[in-house]
Scaffold this active site. Structure first.
Site, short mmCIF file in Angstrom:
data_model
loop_
_atom_site.label_atom_id
_atom_site.label_comp_id
_atom_site.label_asym_id
_atom_site.label_seq_id
_atom_site.Cartn_x
_atom_site.Cartn_y
_atom_site.Cartn_z
N GLN A 201 0.83 -1.22 0.00
CA GLN A 201 0.00 0.00 0.00
C GLN A 201 0.86 1.27 0.00
O GLN A 201 0.43 2.30 -0.48
CB GLN A 201 -0.92 0.04 1.23
CG GLN A 201 -2.02 -0.99 1.25
CD GLN A 201 -1.61 -2.18 2.08
OE1 GLN A 201 -0.44 -2.57 2.08
NE2 GLN A 201 -2.54 -2.79 2.78
N ASP A 242 -5.68 1.62 12.65
CA ASP A 242 -6.96 0.97 12.37
C ASP A 242 -7.81 0.85 13.62
O ASP A 242 -9.02 0.65 13.53
CB ASP A 242 -6.71 -0.40 11.75
CG ASP A 242 -5.99 -0.22 10.43
OD1 ASP A 242 -4.75 -0.13 10.44
OD2 ASP A 242 -6.67 -0.10 9.40
O1 MRU Z 1 -5.10 -3.27 5.32
P1 MRU Z 1 -5.42 -1.85 5.00
O2 MRU Z 1 -4.73 -1.31 3.81
O3 MRU Z 1 -6.89 -1.57 5.02
O4 MRU Z 1 -4.82 -1.15 6.29
C1 MRU Z 1 -5.21 0.03 6.71
C2 MRU Z 1 -4.14 0.97 6.54
O5 MRU Z 1 -3.91 1.47 5.48
C3 MRU Z 1 -3.41 1.36 7.68
O6 MRU Z 1 -2.84 0.53 8.50
C4 MRU Z 1 -3.47 2.80 7.96
O7 MRU Z 1 -2.28 3.22 8.42
C5 MRU Z 1 -4.62 3.14 8.87
S1 MRU Z 1 -6.04 3.65 8.04
C6 MRU Z 1 -5.94 5.40 8.00
#
Ligand code: MRU
Length: 358
Positions: A201, A242
């Site tokens: 990501q 999260d």
């Molecule tokens: O697995 P994902 O891509 O949904 O994970 C979420 C994230 O991108 C993060 O961990 C992020 O830093 C928090 S959401 C603003």
């Protein structure tokens, strides 16, 4: 924020087609595709396969999922079943549960002929609020970047992990919002972008969105942050989350904990940016946070674009090898310099959070 110069949000309800529009993040950075969600099943699937992702955005998608459910069948049983399935689509980010409960609370106050209007209004306000929260996080975090710049008088180097950019929210992002605000104010910033295996990501989304806003950034392999901190090439880290417990313990994308340890060892300030919708006020013990374990294929296979411009998936592991794919980890509060929220900056602790959110 912008893609090829045009302003977008990550999700919106299109009145004309009566569908929910999303940017399909599984196709980025190679293809920019806007997709229609027509049913609550589409919304659930889109969260599961990560066409939409990031805690605030999956919350908003779940909210619109309820709108789609009401459009399909406004019977209470169907809405209840859909709510459960939406919450179960991904386990770790608390925003999902938060948004579904908020939608159900709003719906519980009205007659069946008003359900659709109220659902749509509530989902839209979840999005408007998130934008406002992200913007305020940016203004609060900007002060920290400004302070570093005023001392240093040179480019501020910021390390971030995963994507807590506008693509993870509705607009602005959480971790990136202070960076966008600093850039707008003319403060020179440069971002070290952790690639963030296995789904990349950081590389595929954070670097992509920073490029579109012309913010200097460099992708690094996930294990590079430590040496950069030892060399004094990181002024601060900002990550998203999260789920943050009221104790200040921060659950975020796998690998965040190791970055926080390296930052602690090198006296690099480690900030976590979050809207209040990401705070879990009920869980006290971080070991009780459900940590999503995803398909090991996300590790063993990788997507890439070949020289003909076609995007393919290829196997990069030995065929017989087993792999394990934990998606999140927890950074204990003691490694977090401060939390940057929409209401201000506070210590990562119950006292700090309660001081801001009474
Ligand atoms: O697995 P994902 O891509 O949904 O994970 C979420 C994230 O991108 C993060 O961990 C992020 O830093 C928090 S959401 C603003």
């Amino acid at each position: 924020m912008r893609i090829e110069g045009k302003e977008y949000r990550t999700i919106w309800f299109d009145n004309l087609s009566q569908t929910v529009k999303i940017i399909d993040q599984t196709k980025l950075p190679h293809k920019f595709i806007i997709k229609d969600l027509k049913t609550v099943k589409d919304a659930i699937n889109s969260i599961k396969i990560m066409e939409v992702r990031g805690a605030p955005l999956i919350g908003a998608t779940a909210a619109y999922g309820i709108v789609l459910a009401v459009m399909e069948n406004n019977g209470l049983e169907f809405i209840k079943k859909s709510s459960k399935e939406l919450i179960q689509a991904r386990p770790t980010a608390i925003n999902l549960e938060w948004a579904v409960h908020r939608m159900n609370n709003a719906l519980s106050l009205v007659n069946s002929n008003e359900l659709l209007n109220v659902a749509l209004k509530e989902a839209n306000s979840i999005c408007e609020e998130d934008i406002q929260f992200s913007e305020n996080i940016g203004l609060n975090g900007l002060k920290i970047i400004e302070e570093i710049y005023n001392k240093k008088k040179e480019t501020v180097n910021i390390l971030t992990h995963c994507n807590a950019g506008w693509l993870a929210t509705i607009n602005w992002g959480t971790a990136t919002s202070p960076i966008y605000h600093a850039h707008k104010k003319g403060i020179p910033v440069h971002v070290w972008v952790d690639e963030t295996r296995p789904r990349n990501q950081g590389a595929n989304l954070t670097s992509y969105e920073l490029n579109e806003e012309e913010i200097p950034n460099t992708i690094i392999a996930d294990n590079t942050g430590g040496i950069l901190m030892q060399r004094g090439e990181v002024d601060m880290c900002i990550v998203g989350t999260d789920r943050t417990l009221s104790t200040g313990d921060v659950c975020n994308k796998i690998g965040t904990y190791l970055k926080a340890l390296a930052a602690y060892d090198n006296d690099v300030p480690f900030y976590v940016a979050l809207p209040s919708s990401t705070i879990d006020w009920n869980t006290k013990d971080y070991k009780k946070i459900p940590i999503e374990e995803r398909n090991p294929q996300e590790l063993s296979h990788i997507d890439g674009q070949n020289i003909n411009g076609e995007v393919n998936k290829i196997l990069i592991y030995p065929k017989k090898s087993k792999a394990m794919n934990l998606a999140f980890d927890v950074t204990p509060a003691k490694y977090v310099t401060a939390l940057i929220t929409e209401k201000g900056v506070c210590e990562a602790s119950e006292k700090g959070l309660k001081g801001l959110f009474k």
